[in-house]
Structure formats: C-alpha cells, structure tokens
Motif scaffolding. Structure first.
Motif, mmCIF file in Angstrom:
data_model
loop_
_atom_site.group_PDB
_atom_site.id
_atom_site.type_symbol
_atom_site.label_atom_id
_atom_site.label_comp_id
_atom_site.label_asym_id
_atom_site.label_seq_id
_atom_site.Cartn_x
_atom_site.Cartn_y
_atom_site.Cartn_z
ATOM 1 N N LEU A 101 0.808 -1.215 0.000
ATOM 2 C CA LEU A 101 0.000 0.000 0.000
ATOM 3 C C LEU A 101 0.844 1.268 0.000
ATOM 4 O O LEU A 101 0.345 2.351 -0.292
ATOM 5 N N GLY A 102 2.102 1.144 0.385
ATOM 6 C CA GLY A 102 2.968 2.307 0.508
ATOM 7 C C GLY A 102 3.128 2.690 1.960
ATOM 8 O O GLY A 102 2.139 2.816 2.695
ATOM 9 N N GLU A 103 4.357 2.894 2.378
ATOM 10 C CA GLU A 103 4.650 3.042 3.799
ATOM 11 C C GLU A 103 4.438 4.451 4.333
ATOM 12 O O GLU A 103 4.374 4.647 5.552
ATOM 13 N N GLU A 104 4.315 5.446 3.480
ATOM 14 C CA GLU A 104 4.356 6.832 3.940
ATOM 15 C C GLU A 104 3.311 7.133 5.006
ATOM 16 O O GLU A 104 3.592 7.812 5.994
ATOM 17 N N ASN A 105 2.093 6.632 4.828
ATOM 18 C CA ASN A 105 1.018 6.914 5.786
ATOM 19 C C ASN A 105 0.768 5.767 6.748
ATOM 20 O O ASN A 105 -0.235 5.766 7.461
ATOM 21 N N LEU A 106 1.662 4.793 6.759
ATOM 22 C CA LEU A 106 1.475 3.608 7.602
ATOM 23 C C LEU A 106 2.692 3.357 8.488
ATOM 24 O O LEU A 106 2.966 2.221 8.869
ATOM 25 N N LYS A 107 3.408 4.406 8.846
ATOM 26 C CA LYS A 107 4.619 4.231 9.653
ATOM 27 C C LYS A 107 4.326 3.666 11.043
ATOM 28 O O LYS A 107 5.041 2.768 11.513
ATOM 29 N N PRO A 108 3.304 4.139 11.756
ATOM 30 C CA PRO A 108 3.029 3.546 13.070
ATOM 31 C C PRO A 108 2.675 2.068 12.985
ATOM 32 O O PRO A 108 3.074 1.275 13.847
ATOM 33 N N PRO A 134 11.577 4.414 16.069
ATOM 34 C CA PRO A 134 11.204 5.767 15.622
ATOM 35 C C PRO A 134 9.793 5.843 15.032
ATOM 36 O O PRO A 134 9.258 6.948 14.868
ATOM 37 N N LEU A 135 9.200 4.696 14.708
ATOM 38 C CA LEU A 135 7.919 4.683 13.991
ATOM 39 C C LEU A 135 6.709 4.564 14.910
ATOM 40 O O LEU A 135 5.600 4.964 14.541
ATOM 41 N N ILE A 136 6.900 4.001 16.082
ATOM 42 C CA ILE A 136 5.762 3.691 16.945
ATOM 43 C C ILE A 136 5.103 4.974 17.447
ATOM 44 O O ILE A 136 5.765 5.914 17.885
ATOM 45 N N SER A 137 3.774 4.980 17.356
ATOM 46 C CA SER A 137 2.990 6.129 17.810
ATOM 47 C C SER A 137 1.836 5.641 18.670
ATOM 48 O O SER A 137 1.052 4.788 18.244
ATOM 49 N N ASP A 138 1.727 6.173 19.876
ATOM 50 C CA ASP A 138 0.639 5.773 20.771
ATOM 51 C C ASP A 138 -0.722 6.222 20.253
ATOM 52 O O ASP A 138 -1.756 5.695 20.680
ATOM 53 N N ASP A 139 -0.745 7.163 19.332
ATOM 54 C CA ASP A 139 -2.008 7.719 18.857
ATOM 55 C C ASP A 139 -2.829 6.720 18.048
ATOM 56 O O ASP A 139 -4.035 6.921 17.868
#
Length: 515
Positions: free
Chosen positions: A118-125, A195-200
């Motif tokens: 799908l592409g990683e740009e918007n799926l980093k978390p 660096p990618l993990i986001s609690d949001d």
C-alpha cells in the motif's frame, strides 16, 4: 477477528511434513489486507496467545519439590521441574509457546507485506508495531529454546528460524541458524521500529506496544545482548530521571482486602504496566491458593531462605516490611508462599454445564522491572552511585521506605557464603560469559538479581537470569517428615537450559537441541 489462512500459522504447518486437510485449500487463500483499518485489525493478532510463564518458572530455582506424598502434580509439571524434555500436552507446554509465537509472527509479516504493497508513507506507526511484535516473538523463542546469547559461543549455538516474510509454499524447509544471527535480526527490527511507533494509533493501548512498552523491550533486549549503555539509554525513556513518579503503587494494592481477586485485578490494571497479554494459561491457578500444582511450587522454605522473606542489605525482611506482603499457605500438601499478580479467569463455553477454558493476563513489561534493567546496566558500566540510587528508588517503593548504602551492600554480600546444597541462600555463584569483577560489582549484581527475583516471582523471568549468569540450580525435594534431598543439579552451562523444541517440529526435520 477472523483468522487469516497463513500457511505456517496452522498447527505447525510451517514445519509439518504433510497436512492432508490443509492441502485441500489453495495455498494463497488469504484474506486480502488492503487498508489501514484491516492492517490494524491484523496486528491485534501479532501478540502471542500462549506465554512462557509456567515453563520457565517451574524450571527455575523458585520452586521446590514438596515430595512424593504430595499428589497435586502431573507428569507435565514433573518433566519441567526435573528438566526433562516435555512429552506431555498442556495449554502451557513448550509447543504452545512455539506455535503461538510463530502464529503472531505470521500476522506481523502479513501486515508488513500489506504495508509495503500500500505504501509506507502513511502507515509508519503500523509498520513500527509490526516490526516490534516480530522482534518480541522471536526474542521469546530464542530465549526459551536456545542457549542464552553470549559473545563467545552464540555464533555457533543453534538459534531458531527467523521469519521475515509470509510463507507462500507448502512444506517449506527451514534452518535454525545461530543465536547470534537471531539477535542481530531482532536488533535490526527493534531499531527500525522505535522511531515509527505512535501511541495515537491505539484505541486500547494496554494490549499494544506503546512507545514506552517498546523501549522497555528494547532495554531488556540490549541488557541480554550485553549492550549496557544502550540498555540504560532505553530504560531511561521508560523510568525517566524521577522513577518514583512512574513505579507501581504497591501501597494502594497492599491496602486492598487480602483476597486474590481484588489484588490481581488491581495489579493488572496499574499504570506501571506497559503491556498486557491474555492467554489460555492455568498460571493463575498454579500460583494461587489451590492444591493444583502444589507439589512443585514456591515453598515457605524458599521464601525464608532465598526470596521474599530472606534478609536484604538493609536488614531482616518480615511481611510487615512490604507495602504489599506475600500470602503464606502452609497446610498439608499446600505449601505455597505467593505474591499475587496473575489472575485466574475462566471463559465459559457452556455456562449451564460449567465448562470452558482457564485464562489469565500476564504483564511482560513494567516500569519497576525497567528500573532494575537500568540498575543492572549501570552496575556493568561501573556507575555504582547511579545503580544504587535506582535500587533504592525501587526498594523504598516496594518495601516501606527501605534503602541501603553501598557499604551495607558490600558488607552484606561479603559476609554471606555462596549458596550451597547444604545451606541454600540468595547469593548464587555467578558464571557468566562476560566479566564481572569481584568485590563491589559482583555484590551489586547479586543485589540487582535478588531484587528482580523478588519483583518477578511467578512470572518466569528468573529463568533467563539463571541462563545469563550461569547459575546452578539444585532441585530440592522436601518430604512430609522434613527430610530434604537433592534430586539433581542443573549445572552452569547445562544443555538442558535450552528447552527442547517441540517433538513435532523435530520429526518434521528441524534440528533438536543437543542433550
């Protein structure tokens, strides 16, 4: 959620020589993961549904054999306590650890494949969670089923297959590789994930790798990897410069009614917990006020001589010194000294018939344990004052304001003989594959190990310290008349410290652990 048909997640399909019923399915008959929502739902299953708690805890020096007159055991428990290769089938057996971990890895890899598509740009978390779960499950596998990592022998010690992509062929063949290879790949996944993990992205964060949970895992991994500076750096993200503000509220738990249900519920809901895992385990019964499992358990003898009620550098330890004290059961065939933290839950499949499944919740990472990770790393870095400050922060919170000076630590452990079969105590002879200097450094390590042994009682983590530090374990048997004998001794570099991989996997062609 509906399970995905991934070749190697179905009951050892990844290693089975044949699976007739499964061959009726198209090899790539998988649910299509084509959106962020589906990826997030998929990652819910990237956490293991079976834990190592019972396997490693019963194998450790935290249990005694309460004698042949105690009928409350099973062949499975006897095999674990006597360090035999497990042949019995139970919900908590090594096969369940193996299957549930690789099942979780399969979901991580499916998520990563979808993210790439799908592409990683918007799926980093989402990528961060997929990578950290893949790393964690391999970490469990390599530490349970292999020799512990060390810089001397891990380049040749048998590892476990590191799965980096979803399987697309039937009956694939795998090699175990080496422990060093596995650790290198775990490290790469962790470093890419942090660096990618986001609690949001989490609706209910308690069951996911939040940023703090990921750093707690990274800290423990690097401690095991002998990267002391990085272990300290990552643990500091979790416990900060003021650890007393983030540690468990032991006093609040101690103020509750002294009953298993309220205290275990409070434990699993405390803000100090960084990750919660649910599994089909009977650990809540085994380490509860039940006769079940009482032959091989944490006895009052161990508690008095080695763990909860053994003296510490600041003085003698009594139950009144705890903010949340141990529960002592000393009846006929029920010799258990317990530190309640693992709830016993029951999932009814038929409420009328009263049948269903035993379940539990385990907490693999806490702020308290991360503080002890930092303290150990500081000892290994020669930062004794910092290490002592962390140990005192923990002990003041765990006990009622107890703390020690460096002189007290040295005086206490210098005066104590090493534990022996005749006179067991908390000071075990250390035989690690890395250097520990005699004197203050060794004494501080003894203190850290003792604090961790007390903190993580019933959780299985003691086993990994036994492996890391080459600690010998005598298996004491205590008969009803008080007679104590030593049935066997697990030596410093005993091959049995690597739990044998499941027999089904060996039969399918994967190399067994040497014995």
């Amino acid at each position: 959620m509906k399970r995905f048909k991934i070749v190697y997640i179905v009951l050892l399909t990844m290693f089975a020589a044949s699976c007739d019923s499964y061959l009726d399915e198209t090899p790539d008959n998988r649910a299509e993961v084509d959106s962020q929502t589906k990826i997030r739902k998929l990652l819910v299953s990237a956490y293991p549904a079976g834990g190592y708690t019972l396997v490693t805890e019963i194998s450790s020096d935290n249990v005694d054999d309460m004698g042949t007159s105690n009928p409350n055991t099973s062949r499975f428990y006897e095999q674990l306590a006597n360090w035999e290769d497990v042949t019995e089938v139970e919900n908590d057996d090594p096969k369940q650890i193996w299957e549930s971990s690789y099942n979780a890895i399969a979901h991580s890899n499916e998520a990563l494949a979808a993210i790439e598509s799908l592409g990683e740009e918007n799926l980093k978390p989402e990528k961060g969670e997929a990578l950290i779960t893949r790393a964690y499950n391999h970490f469990v596998l390599v530490n349970v089923f292999c020799n512990h990592y060390n810089k001397s022998t891990s380049s040749t010690d048998l590892g476990i297959p590191y799965m980096e992509k979803s399987e697309t062929t039937l009956n694939p063949k795998y090699e175990r590789g080496t422990v060093a290879d596995v650790y290198k790949k775990i490290n790469a996944d962790i470093e890419a994930a942090l660096p990618l993990i986001s609690d949001d992205m989490y609706e209910i964060s308690a069951y996911h790798f939040t940023k703090k949970a990921a750093y707690a895992f990274a800290a423990r991994f690097n401690l095991y990897y002998e990267n002391w500076a990085k272990a300290k750096e990552y643990a500091s993200v979790v416990v900060t410069e003021d650890p007393l503000t983030v540690l468990r509220d032991w006093a609040a738990i101690g103020a509750l009614p002294r009953q298993p249900d309220p205290v275990t519920q409070a434990y699993i809901n405390d803000a100090a917990n960084l990750l919660a895992l649910t599994d089909g385990s009977i650990a809540g019964v085994y380490f509860g006020a039940y006769y079940h499992g009482s032959r091989f358990n944490h006895s009052k003898k161990i508690a008095d001589e080695q763990t909860l009620l053994a003296p510490l550098p600041w003085g003698a330890t009594a139950r009144a010194d705890f903010n949340f004290g141990p529960f002592v059961y000393a009846g006929t065939n029920l010799d258990k000294t317990l530190f309640y933290k693992i709830p016993y839950l029951f999932e009814y499949t038929d409420p009328v018939a009263g049948i269903g499944y035993s379940r539990s919740v385990t907490i693999p990472f806490t702020t308290d344990e991360s503080l002890l990770v930092r303290a150990e790393a500081e000892v290994m870095l020669g930062e004794d004052d910092a290490a002592l400050a962390d140990l005192n922060a923990w002990s003041k919170n765990f006990f009622k304001g107890k703390e020690a000076t460096l002189d007290q630590v040295n005086t206490f452990y210098d005066a104590m003989e090493y534990s022996s079969e005749v006179a067991p105590n908390q000071k075990k002879k250390l035989n690690p594959n890395f250097a520990v200097a005699t004197g203050t450094q060794e004494n501080m390590i003894h203190y850290v190990l003792q604090c961790r042994r007390i903190l993580t009682l019933h959780e299985g983590l003691r086993w990994f310290d036994i492996k890391r530090y080459g600690i010998e374990v005598p298996r004491f048997q205590i008969q009803a008349d008080g007679t104590v004998t030593v049935l066997d001794v697990l030596k410093a570099n005993d091959l049995r410290k690597a739990i044998q991989i499941p027999q089904d996997v060996v039969s399918a062609g994967l190399t067994a652990n040497p014995r």
